[in-house]
Design a protein around this motif. Structure first.
Motif, PDB file in Angstrom:
ATOM      1  N   SER A 138     -13.233   3.314 -26.095  1.00 58.49           N
ATOM      2  CA  SER A 138     -13.053   4.549 -25.963  1.00 58.49           C
ATOM      3  C   SER A 138     -13.645   5.283 -27.268  1.00 58.49           C
ATOM      4  N   ASP A 139     -14.564   6.350 -27.229  1.00 54.17           N
ATOM      5  CA  ASP A 139     -15.229   6.939 -28.386  1.00 54.17           C
ATOM      6  C   ASP A 139     -14.514   7.667 -29.192  1.00 54.17           C
ATOM      7  N   LEU A 140     -13.897   6.991 -30.307  1.00 53.92           N
ATOM      8  CA  LEU A 140     -13.139   7.801 -31.106  1.00 53.92           C
ATOM      9  C   LEU A 140     -13.733   9.102 -31.993  1.00 53.92           C
ATOM     10  N   LYS A 141     -15.006   8.909 -31.964  1.00 49.47           N
ATOM     11  CA  LYS A 141     -15.821   9.861 -32.812  1.00 49.47           C
ATOM     12  C   LYS A 141     -15.793  11.280 -32.110  1.00 49.47           C
ATOM     13  N   ARG A 142     -15.852  10.765 -30.700  1.00 45.58           N
ATOM     14  CA  ARG A 142     -15.848  12.080 -29.731  1.00 45.58           C
ATOM     15  C   ARG A 142     -14.515  12.600 -29.071  1.00 45.58           C
ATOM     16  N   ARG A 143     -13.470  11.801 -30.144  1.00 44.90           N
ATOM     17  CA  ARG A 143     -12.197  12.313 -29.690  1.00 44.90           C
ATOM     18  C   ARG A 143     -11.340  12.048 -28.263  1.00 44.90           C
ATOM     19  N   GLU A 144     -12.043  10.815 -27.580  1.00 41.35           N
ATOM     20  CA  GLU A 144     -11.530  10.362 -26.390  1.00 41.35           C
ATOM     21  C   GLU A 144     -10.189   9.704 -26.684  1.00 41.35           C
ATOM     22  N   ALA A 145      -9.796   9.443 -28.018  1.00 48.00           N
ATOM     23  CA  ALA A 145      -8.690   8.750 -28.468  1.00 48.00           C
ATOM     24  C   ALA A 145      -8.559   8.952 -29.960  1.00 48.00           C
ATOM     25  N   ASP A 146      -7.352   8.922 -30.217  1.00 45.75           N
ATOM     26  CA  ASP A 146      -7.113   8.860 -31.998  1.00 45.75           C
ATOM     27  C   ASP A 146      -7.069   7.528 -32.432  1.00 45.75           C
ATOM     28  N   ILE A 147      -6.443   6.633 -31.593  1.00 47.20           N
ATOM     29  CA  ILE A 147      -6.311   5.350 -32.102  1.00 47.20           C
ATOM     30  C   ILE A 147      -6.654   4.302 -30.860  1.00 47.20           C
ATOM     31  N   ALA A 148      -7.284   3.185 -31.177  1.00 49.30           N
ATOM     32  CA  ALA A 148      -7.840   2.348 -29.982  1.00 49.30           C
ATOM     33  C   ALA A 148      -7.460   0.997 -30.541  1.00 49.30           C
ATOM     34  N   ILE A 149      -7.049   0.191 -29.572  1.00 50.70           N
ATOM     35  CA  ILE A 149      -6.531  -1.334 -29.779  1.00 50.70           C
ATOM     36  C   ILE A 149      -7.762  -2.018 -28.977  1.00 50.70           C
ATOM     37  N   ARG A 150      -8.537  -2.791 -29.659  1.00 47.15           N
ATOM     38  CA  ARG A 150      -9.733  -3.386 -29.315  1.00 47.15           C
ATOM     39  C   ARG A 150     -10.016  -4.771 -29.597  1.00 47.15           C
ATOM     40  N   SER A 151     -10.683  -5.593 -28.960  1.00 50.40           N
ATOM     41  CA  SER A 151     -10.981  -6.936 -29.194  1.00 50.40           C
ATOM     42  C   SER A 151     -12.470  -7.432 -29.951  1.00 50.40           C
ATOM     43  N   PHE A 152     -12.821  -6.079 -30.638  1.00 45.99           N
ATOM     44  CA  PHE A 152     -13.998  -6.198 -31.540  1.00 45.99           C
ATOM     45  C   PHE A 152     -13.742  -5.390 -32.587  1.00 45.99           C
ATOM     46  N   HIS A 153     -14.525  -5.634 -33.714  1.00 46.21           N
ATOM     47  CA  HIS A 153     -14.636  -4.775 -34.889  1.00 46.21           C
ATOM     48  C   HIS A 153     -15.642  -3.817 -34.552  1.00 46.21           C
ATOM     49  N   PRO A 154     -15.349  -2.555 -34.956  1.00 47.40           N
ATOM     50  CA  PRO A 154     -16.307  -1.487 -34.829  1.00 47.40           C
ATOM     51  C   PRO A 154     -17.447  -1.434 -35.739  1.00 47.40           C
ATOM     52  N   LYS A 155     -18.612  -1.103 -35.545  1.00 45.28           N
ATOM     53  CA  LYS A 155     -19.833  -1.108 -36.184  1.00 45.28           C
ATOM     54  C   LYS A 155     -19.942   0.350 -36.966  1.00 45.28           C
ATOM     55  N   GLN A 156     -19.271   1.534 -36.475  1.00 50.02           N
ATOM     56  CA  GLN A 156     -19.285   2.615 -37.326  1.00 50.02           C
ATOM     57  C   GLN A 156     -18.626   2.421 -38.447  1.00 50.02           C
ATOM     58  N   ASN A 157     -19.555   2.877 -39.761  1.00 49.27           N
ATOM     59  CA  ASN A 157     -18.787   2.973 -40.981  1.00 49.27           C
ATOM     60  C   ASN A 157     -17.655   3.939 -41.084  1.00 49.27           C
ATOM     61  N   ASP A 158     -17.673   5.074 -40.491  1.00 36.65           N
ATOM     62  CA  ASP A 158     -16.594   5.942 -40.333  1.00 36.65           C
ATOM     63  C   ASP A 158     -15.225   5.641 -39.680  1.00 36.65           C
ATOM     64  N   LEU A 159     -15.215   4.628 -39.356  1.00 28.89           N
ATOM     65  CA  LEU A 159     -13.948   4.254 -38.426  1.00 28.89           C
ATOM     66  C   LEU A 159     -13.021   3.206 -39.570  1.00 28.89           C
ATOM     67  N   ILE A 160     -11.957   3.396 -39.262  1.00 31.12           N
ATOM     68  CA  ILE A 160     -10.941   2.311 -39.880  1.00 31.12           C
ATOM     69  C   ILE A 160     -10.371   1.217 -39.011  1.00 31.12           C
ATOM     70  N   ALA A 161     -10.630   0.091 -39.560  1.00 32.85           N
ATOM     71  CA  ALA A 161     -10.311  -1.188 -38.682  1.00 32.85           C
ATOM     72  C   ALA A 161      -9.271  -2.138 -39.220  1.00 32.85           C
ATOM     73  N   LYS A 162      -8.219  -2.409 -38.397  1.00 40.06           N
ATOM     74  CA  LYS A 162      -7.233  -3.553 -39.133  1.00 40.06           C
ATOM     75  C   LYS A 162      -7.026  -4.339 -38.148  1.00 40.06           C
ATOM     76  N   LYS A 163      -7.201  -5.524 -38.371  1.00 42.07           N
ATOM     77  CA  LYS A 163      -7.015  -6.907 -37.601  1.00 42.07           C
ATOM     78  C   LYS A 163      -5.400  -7.079 -37.483  1.00 42.07           C
ATOM     79  N   VAL A 164      -4.874  -7.023 -36.304  1.00 40.73           N
ATOM     80  CA  VAL A 164      -3.490  -7.208 -36.260  1.00 40.73           C
ATOM     81  C   VAL A 164      -3.016  -8.502 -35.526  1.00 40.73           C
TER      82      VAL A 164
END
Length: 300
Positions: A138-164
Motif C-alpha cells: 500500500s502507498d502510505l504517502k498517498r494515504r492508502e493506509a496509515d500503517i503497513a506490515i511488509r516483508s521489505f524495508h521501504p526505500k522512501q526516507n520519509d517512512l519510518i520502519a521497524k523490524k519486528v
C-alpha cells in the motif's frame, strides 16, 4: 497574491487528476469512492471554468487533450501538496479516538490480526481499525493506509520502519502427498514435485534455482495469488505450498515437507508508517501495540 482570482474548486481538480491517472470515469469513481455522474459533473465544471477541453473519449477510455496534458503536472503538484497537508494535519492530532488504517497481506490478516485487533480494541476501545488486505504494498504517502506490515524495508526516507521479526518459510503439504514423495538429500532432487504458485512470473523459481533447486514451469501446475485458496488446495493434496511457520504449524491438516532439510527461506517483517503520522497519538498507539504483539509472535 490575489486570492480572489483563485476560484477553482479542489474537488474538481482532484476529479480531473484521478480521471487522468485512471483513464476512465468508472475507475476514477472507484478510486475516489464517488460516482461516475459526480466525477463527470466535476470535470465538466472545471472545463467550463477554464474554458478548455481536458479529455477526448477514445473507445471506453478518456485521453487527455494537449491542454489537459499541459495542466496535469500542475494538478499532480497540487495533489502532492494536499496529501502533505493532510499528513501533517493528521500528525498533529492528539485525539486518541478515531480510525487507523492498517495494510497487511492475506495470511497476516487471516492468522495474526484477529487476536491482535481484539487485544488492541480492549486496550483502546476508542480507536477504530480498518484493515486493507492486499499482498501488494500500500502507498502510505498517498494515504492508502496509515500503517503497513511488509516483508521489505521501504526505500522512501520519509517512512519510518521497524523490524519486528523474521518469517520462516517452509514447504507444507498434506500427509498423503508428502508420503508419496521420495526421500531426498537436497531440494535439487525434487524434479517431479508439484508446487502451488503465486503467479506465472519466474521470480520465485529464479531465486530457488540460484540456491540449487531445479524447478521449471512444469512444477507449478496450479497458479493462484489467493493464498487462502493455496492453503485449501494443499489440504486436498494438490501440491506443496510455501507457507510461514506461524501459520502452517497452526493447520492440523498440514505437515512440514522435508523438514530435515530446514526451511526454504527467511523473510524480514517490517512495520512501516509515514513519519508525519508517527506523531499522531492514535496512530502511534496502534503502531506500538502492533509492534509489541508482532515481536511477541515472531521472536518467541
Amino acid at each position: 497574491m490575489n486570492w480572489h482570482s483563485l476560484n477553482f474548486d479542489w474537488n474538481h481538480i482532484r476529479a480531473f487528476l484521478v480521471t487522468a491517472e485512471e483513464g476512465t470515469l468508472s475507475a476514477a469513481a472507484k478510486a475516489l469512492n464517488s460516482t461516475q455522474p459526480t466525477l463527470s459533473r466535476q470535470v465538466g465544471a472545471l472545463e467550463s471554468a477554464l474554458n478548455i477541453t481536458l479529455f477526448e473519449r477514445v473507445g471506453q477510455r478518456l485521453v487527455l487533450t494537449e491542454s489537459g496534458l499541459s495542466l496535469l503536472a500542475h494538478a499532480r503538484e497540487m495533489g502532492d501538496a494536499a496529501l502533505a497537508f493532510s499528513l501533517a494535519a493528521c500528525g498533529k492530532s492528539q485525539q486518541i479516538e478515531g480510525t487507523v488504517v492498517v495494510s497487511a497481506g492475506e495470511l497476516t490478516a487471516a492468522y495474526l490480526l484477529p487476536k491482535i485487533i481484539t487485544k488492541l480494541r480492549l486496550i483502546e476501545p476508542g480507536i477504530n481499525i480498518e484493515v486493507v488486505v492486499t499482498n501488494e504494498p500500500s502507498d502510505l504517502k498517498r494515504r492508502e493506509a496509515d500503517i503497513a506490515i511488509r516483508s521489505f524495508h521501504p526505500k522512501q526516507n520519509d517512512l519510518i520502519a521497524k523490524k519486528v521479526g523474521d518469517e520462516v518459510i517452509w514447504l507444507y503439504g498434506s500427509a498423503t502427498y508428502i508420503a508419496s514423495q521420495p526421500k531426498i538429500s537436497h531440494f535439487s532432487e525434487l524434479h517431479n514435485i508439484q508446487l502451488i504458485g503465486f503467479d506465472r512470473s519466474s521470480a520465485v523459481t529464479d531465486i530457488l534455482n540460484q540456491q540449487g533447486w531445479n524447478l521449471s514451469k512444469q512444477n507449478f501446475p496450479i497458479i493462484t495469488p489467493f493464498q487462502l485458496l493455496q492453503l485449501e488446495l494443499c489440504k486436498e493434496g494438490q501440491g506443496l505450498i510455501f507457507f510461514p511457520e506461524q501459520m502452517g504449524d497452526a493447520e492440523p491438516q498440514l505437515t512440514r515437507a522435508f523438514e530435515y532439510m530446514g526451511p526454504v527461506m527467511t523473510l524480514p517483517v517490517w512495520l512501516v508508517c509515514h513519519q508525519e503520522l508517527r506523531t499522531s497519538l492514535r496512530v502511534r498507539r496502534v503502531f506500538d501495540i502492533l509492534s509489541a504483539e508482532l515481536e511477541a509472535i515472531y521472536q518467541k
